[in-house]
Design an enzyme around this catalytic site. Structure first.
Site, short mmCIF file in Angstrom:
data_model
loop_
_atom_site.label_atom_id
_atom_site.label_comp_id
_atom_site.label_asym_id
_atom_site.label_seq_id
_atom_site.Cartn_x
_atom_site.Cartn_y
_atom_site.Cartn_z
N SER A 16 52.05 66.81 -8.77
CA SER A 16 51.93 66.79 -10.29
C SER A 16 52.65 67.88 -10.79
O SER A 16 52.22 69.12 -10.38
CB SER A 16 50.39 66.73 -10.75
N HIS A 47 54.76 62.18 -12.48
CA HIS A 47 55.25 61.73 -11.47
C HIS A 47 56.09 60.64 -11.66
O HIS A 47 55.97 59.30 -11.95
CB HIS A 47 54.21 60.94 -10.55
N HIS A 69 48.67 57.96 -5.30
CA HIS A 69 47.28 58.49 -5.04
C HIS A 69 46.40 57.12 -4.91
O HIS A 69 46.58 56.07 -5.47
CB HIS A 69 46.60 59.11 -6.16
N TYR A 71 43.43 56.80 -6.12
CA TYR A 71 42.52 56.52 -7.10
C TYR A 71 43.48 55.63 -8.15
O TYR A 71 42.95 55.02 -9.01
CB TYR A 71 42.30 57.61 -7.90
N GLU A 72 44.89 55.63 -7.98
CA GLU A 72 45.73 54.64 -8.64
C GLU A 72 45.55 52.97 -8.09
O GLU A 72 45.78 52.24 -8.94
CB GLU A 72 47.08 54.87 -8.52
N ALA A 99 49.21 69.85 -6.72
CA ALA A 99 48.59 70.65 -7.73
C ALA A 99 47.17 70.66 -7.30
O ALA A 99 46.69 69.52 -7.01
CB ALA A 99 48.78 69.97 -9.00
N MET A 202 43.63 65.63 -4.98
CA MET A 202 43.52 64.04 -4.87
C MET A 202 44.29 63.72 -3.96
O MET A 202 44.70 62.31 -4.21
CB MET A 202 43.27 63.64 -6.39
N SER A 203 45.18 64.01 -2.93
CA SER A 203 46.21 63.73 -2.57
C SER A 203 46.52 64.28 -1.17
O SER A 203 45.47 65.05 -0.48
CB SER A 203 47.39 63.83 -3.31
N ASN A 226 44.12 75.44 -11.86
CA ASN A 226 43.02 75.72 -12.62
C ASN A 226 42.14 76.34 -11.66
O ASN A 226 42.25 76.23 -10.36
CB ASN A 226 42.59 74.52 -13.12
N HIS A 240 44.51 67.21 -17.35
CA HIS A 240 45.76 67.11 -16.48
C HIS A 240 47.00 67.74 -17.14
O HIS A 240 47.96 68.21 -16.53
CB HIS A 240 45.97 65.58 -16.28
O1 LIG Z 1 49.66 64.51 -6.77
P1 LIG Z 1 48.81 65.92 -7.05
O2 LIG Z 1 47.86 65.80 -5.73
O3 LIG Z 1 49.59 67.08 -7.08
O4 LIG Z 1 48.15 65.49 -8.33
C1 LIG Z 1 46.98 66.27 -8.80
C2 LIG Z 1 45.58 65.67 -8.42
C3 LIG Z 1 45.58 64.55 -9.46
O5 LIG Z 1 46.65 63.43 -9.19
C4 LIG Z 1 46.41 65.25 -10.67
C5 LIG Z 1 45.29 65.89 -11.45
O6 LIG Z 1 45.77 66.59 -12.58
O7 LIG Z 1 46.93 66.45 -9.97
N1 LIG Z 2 40.06 67.34 -7.51
C1 LIG Z 2 41.10 68.16 -8.32
N2 LIG Z 2 42.25 67.94 -8.33
C2 LIG Z 2 42.79 68.82 -9.10
N3 LIG Z 2 44.14 68.84 -9.20
C3 LIG Z 2 44.64 69.84 -9.89
N4 LIG Z 2 43.37 70.53 -10.30
C4 LIG Z 2 42.60 69.76 -9.78
C5 LIG Z 2 40.96 70.07 -9.49
O1 LIG Z 2 40.37 70.85 -10.26
N5 LIG Z 2 40.30 69.23 -8.98
#
Ligand SMILES: O=P(O)(O)O[C@@H]1C[C@H](O)[C@@H](CO)O1
Ligand SMILES: Nc1nc2[nH]cnc2c(=O)[nH]1
Length: 277
Positions: A16, A47, A69, A71-72, A99, A202-203, A226, A240
Site C-alpha cells: 500500500s 494499488h 488481498h 479481504y477483497e 505497509a 494484511m498480506s 502507524n 488507510h
Molecule cells: O498491501 P499491504 O499489505 O501493504 O496493505 C496494507 C494492509 C491493508 O491492505 C492496508 C491497510 O491500510 O495496507
Molecule cells: N492489520 C494491520 N494492517 C496494517 N497495515 C498498515 N497498518 C496496519 C495495522 O495497523 N494493522
C-alpha cells in the site's frame, strides 16, 4: 511472453502506497491487470493494478503495482497467482513490500522493518494457498518455511542502509498477517505483542509461502505506517489514508534501498521450471 521483450529475473510486489517502486524501472512495458488473463482486479486505494516490466541497474524486473488481498474476496490461490506466473517467467528472486502497523516499542512510523520471519495467522487455521492438490512441478507437498526470508539479502540490505545513512530507520523483525480488513482491537494488539509479533499487516505471508514452495529466493520489507493502539487510554486511531501518506513520505528511502539491493544482488539463473521449458 509475446507481449514484452523483458525476461525478468527479479519480481517486486508493491505494498500500500509503495507503487512508486515501479517508476524506477527503465524501458518499461506495462499492462493493466484487466488485460492479463487470470489476473484479478485491484480494488484497494494505493494499488494501481498494473504489471510493469523493465530494467533496473542491469537486472530485468517485473513489478506488481498493486497486490491482491484476501479481504477483497479473492481466494488465496488468486491472490498468489502472480507469484507462480513470475516463476514461469524465469524470476529467481521475489521482493515483497507492505505497509504495516508496529507493535514493537522500537519501531516508529516511517521506520523500515526487514522481515526476518512471519506468522501466517490465516495459514495456521488452514487458509493456505497451497491447500488442495499439490502441483509437484512447482514444489513439494510439505515445503519447509524455516529460512524463507533469505539471510544473505537481509544482511545486504542492512549493509546498504548503513551506507545510505538510514540504518537508524531500519531493523529486522517478525511480521504477522491477519485477515483484515478491519484494523486490530486493543485486545488483539496486546495478544499479537505478547506473541512476539513486531509488525502486523494484511498480506505478504501467502505470497511468501507460494514463492518458497516453488524455490524463489525472498526478501521482504514492511514500511511501518502507524503504531498499533495497545492502550485503552490512547485516543489515536489508524486509517488507510494515513497509511498511504507515510508511504509517500518514505518513497525515496524505500526506492533507494530496493534499487541498490537489486543492483548488488547476485542472480544464479537456476530457475528449474523455466530452464526446462
Ligand atoms: O498491501 P499491504 O499489505 O501493504 O496493505 C496494507 C494492509 C491493508 O491492505 C492496508 C491497510 O491500510 O495496507
Ligand atoms: N492489520 C494491520 N494492517 C496494517 N497495515 C498498515 N497498518 C496496519 C495495522 O495497523 N494493522
Amino acid at each position: 511472453m509475446s507481449q514484452t521483450r523483458h525476461r525478468p529475473q527479479v519480481a517486486i510486489i508493491c505494498g500500500s502506497g509503495l507503487g512508486m517502486l515501479a517508476d524506477t524501472l527503465k524501458c518499461q512495458d506495462s499492462f493493466a491487470y484487466s488485460d492479463i488473463p487470470g489476473f484479478p482486479q485491484s480494488t484497494v486505494q494505493g494499488h494501481a493494478g498494473r504489471l510493469v516490466f523493465g530494467e533496473l541497474k542491469g537486472k530485468t524486473c517485473v513489478c506488481m503495482q498493486g497486490r491482491f488481498h484476501m479481504y477483497e474476496g479473492h481466494s488465496l490461490c488468486k491472490t498468489t497467482f502472480p507469484v507462480r506466473v513470475f516463476k514461469l517467467l524465469g524470476v529467481e528472486t521475489l521482493i515483497v513490500t507492505n505497509a504495516a502497523g508496529s507493535l514493537a516499542d522500537g519501531l516508529q512510523p516511517g521506520d523500515i522493518m526487514i522481515i526476518k520471519d512471519h506468522v501466517n495467522f490465516p495459514g495456521l487455521v488452514g487458509l493456505n494457498p497451497l491447500s488442495g492438490p499439490n502441483d509437484d512441478k512447482f514444489g513439494p507437498r510439505f515445503p519447509a518455511m524455516s529460512g524463507c526470508y533469505d539471510k544473505g539479502l537481509r544482511c545486504l540490505a542492512l549493509d546498504i542502509a548503513k551506507q545510505q545513512g538510514v540504518a537508524s530507520l531500519m531493523q529486522e523483525g517478525v511480521y504477522a498477517m491477519v485477515g483484515g480488513p478491519n484494523f486490530e482491537t486493543i485486545a488483539e494488539a496486546r495478544l499479537l505483542h505478547r506473541l512476539g509479533v513486531d509488525a502486523v499487516g494484511m498480506s505478504t505471508a501467502p505470497e511468501v509461502v507460494v514463492a518458497t514452495h516453488c524455490g524463489l529466493r525472498v526478501f521482504g520489507l514492511s514500511l511501518i505506517t502507524n503504531k498499533v493502539v495497545k492502550s485503552y487510554e490512547d485516543s489515536e486511531s489508524v486509517n488507510h489514508e494515513g497509511v498511504l501518506e507515510v508511504g509517500r513520505l518514505r518513497s525515496n528511502t524505500v526506492q533507494q534501498l530496493v534499487t541498490e539491493l537489486i543492483s548488488r544482488m547476485e542472480i544464479n539463473n537456476n530457475n528449474t521450471i523455466n530452464n526446462a521449458v
